[in-house]
Enzyme design. Structure first.
Site, PDB file in Angstrom:
ATOM      1  N   SER A 145       0.841  -1.201   0.000  1.00 13.76           N
ATOM      2  CA  SER A 145       0.000   0.000   0.000  1.00 13.76           C
ATOM      3  C   SER A 145       0.872   1.245   0.000  1.00 13.76           C
ATOM      4  O   SER A 145       1.989   1.239   0.546  1.00 13.76           O
ATOM      5  CB  SER A 145      -0.907   0.022   1.232  1.00 13.76           C
ATOM      6  OG  SER A 145      -1.589   1.260   1.339  1.00 13.76           O
ATOM      7  N   TYR A 158      -1.545  -0.178  10.404  1.00 17.22           N
ATOM      8  CA  TYR A 158      -1.623  -0.460   8.968  1.00 17.22           C
ATOM      9  C   TYR A 158      -0.374   0.050   8.248  1.00 17.22           C
ATOM     10  O   TYR A 158       0.227  -0.672   7.442  1.00 17.22           O
ATOM     11  CB  TYR A 158      -2.880   0.187   8.388  1.00 17.22           C
ATOM     12  CG  TYR A 158      -3.140  -0.185   6.943  1.00 17.22           C
ATOM     13  CD1 TYR A 158      -3.516  -1.481   6.601  1.00 17.22           C
ATOM     14  CD2 TYR A 158      -3.019   0.760   5.929  1.00 17.22           C
ATOM     15  CE1 TYR A 158      -3.758  -1.832   5.272  1.00 17.22           C
ATOM     16  CE2 TYR A 158      -3.252   0.422   4.603  1.00 17.22           C
ATOM     17  CZ  TYR A 158      -3.622  -0.873   4.291  1.00 17.22           C
ATOM     18  OH  TYR A 158      -3.854  -1.215   2.975  1.00 17.22           O
TER      19      TYR A 158
END
Length: 264
Positions: A145, A158
């Site tokens: 990501s 995250y």
């Protein structure tokens, strides 16, 4: 009979985790349209069965959590025994939620996100590396990501998990090169998936899952080492990476925050 087997053996073989929704489901559907033989991994058996019923290619489904190393090894061994080693293994399974890095009550969720997003990928790849080395071919694909480029306040777990994943994949890529094994890191921006539907803020350059996945597949076919999708996010990612710390701190402190929830 031998003619059918010969044709079958020419088909692309793809093994995908996190296949029950979002990116994983789109990967399964798009590779199925290309006639690929599929191995699909997810935690929810009923959803896997529904996906299998809609596609018309050889497909094995495995209701396994990516934290279950032995379960993934068993699934991989079954797939290899039946079809031979896959050409492509895509470690897509992942989770996301808001966390506060300095709050003890978020510690459990912090650990779970890192375990799933990092160790889930490691568990996925390990059963295939030995056979890939032996045959001097194969491709390992990790879905990272843009959030892994810098630490994002309110999404510490995250960001940490994806930063660790990017670095793990880079180490793996270099280690696998002498064996003819390709490693591809895909770092998406925002994509319309169940993971992002609860975000209560504007998500710039967001892509529909099928559009994003078609670009993923192109990058995989071209054996890219590292790619950020879409291209607009690549520019954002480059800016993020090279901003001075003081500037990043100023810009990021007022950024949007994900909703916090516990991940069991």
């Amino acid at each position: 009979m031998s003619e059918k087997i010969a044709i079958k053996n020419k088909a692309l073989k793809v093994f995908i985790t996190g296949a029950t929704s979002g990116i994983g489901e789109s990967l399964a559907n798009q590779y199925a349209k290309e006639g690929a033989i599929l191995g699909l991994v997810g935690r929810r058996l009923e959803l896997l069965k529904k996906i299998k019923a809609k596609i018309h290619v050889p497909c094995e489904i495995y209701a396994v959590d990516v934290l279950d190393q032995k379960g993934l090894q068993k699934a991989a061994s079954h797939f290899i025994k039946k079809y031979g080693a896959p050409d492509i293994v895509i470690a897509n399974a992942g989770v996301s939620t808001g966390t506060l890095a300095g709050e003890k009550e978020d510690l459990h969720t912090f650990k779970r996100i890192i375990e799933i997003n990092l160790f889930g990928v490691i568990h996925t790849f390990l059963p295939f590396i030995k056979v890939f080395k032996k045959q001097k071919s194969g491709q390992l694909v990790g879905i990272a990501s843009v959030a892994g480029i810098r630490g994002l306040p309110g999404s510490g777990a995250y960001s940490t998990s994806k930063a660790a994943l990017i670095n793990y994949l880079e180490s793996l890529r270099i280690e696998m090169k002498p064996f003819g094994i390709h490693v591809t890191t895909i770092a998406p921006g925002y994509i319309h998936t169940p993971m992002t539907k609860h975000n209560r803020y504007t998500m710039p350059f967001i892509l529909d899952a099928d559009v994003a996945v078609s670009r993923f597949i192109k990058a995989i076919q071209n054996k890219k080492s590292f790619v950020i999708i879409p291209w607009q996010m690549k520019i954002v990612g480059i800016i993020m990476k090279f901003l001075p710390t003081s500037v990043w701190d100023f810009l990021a402190k007022g950024g949007p925050k994900k909703i916090r929830k516990t991940i069991q």
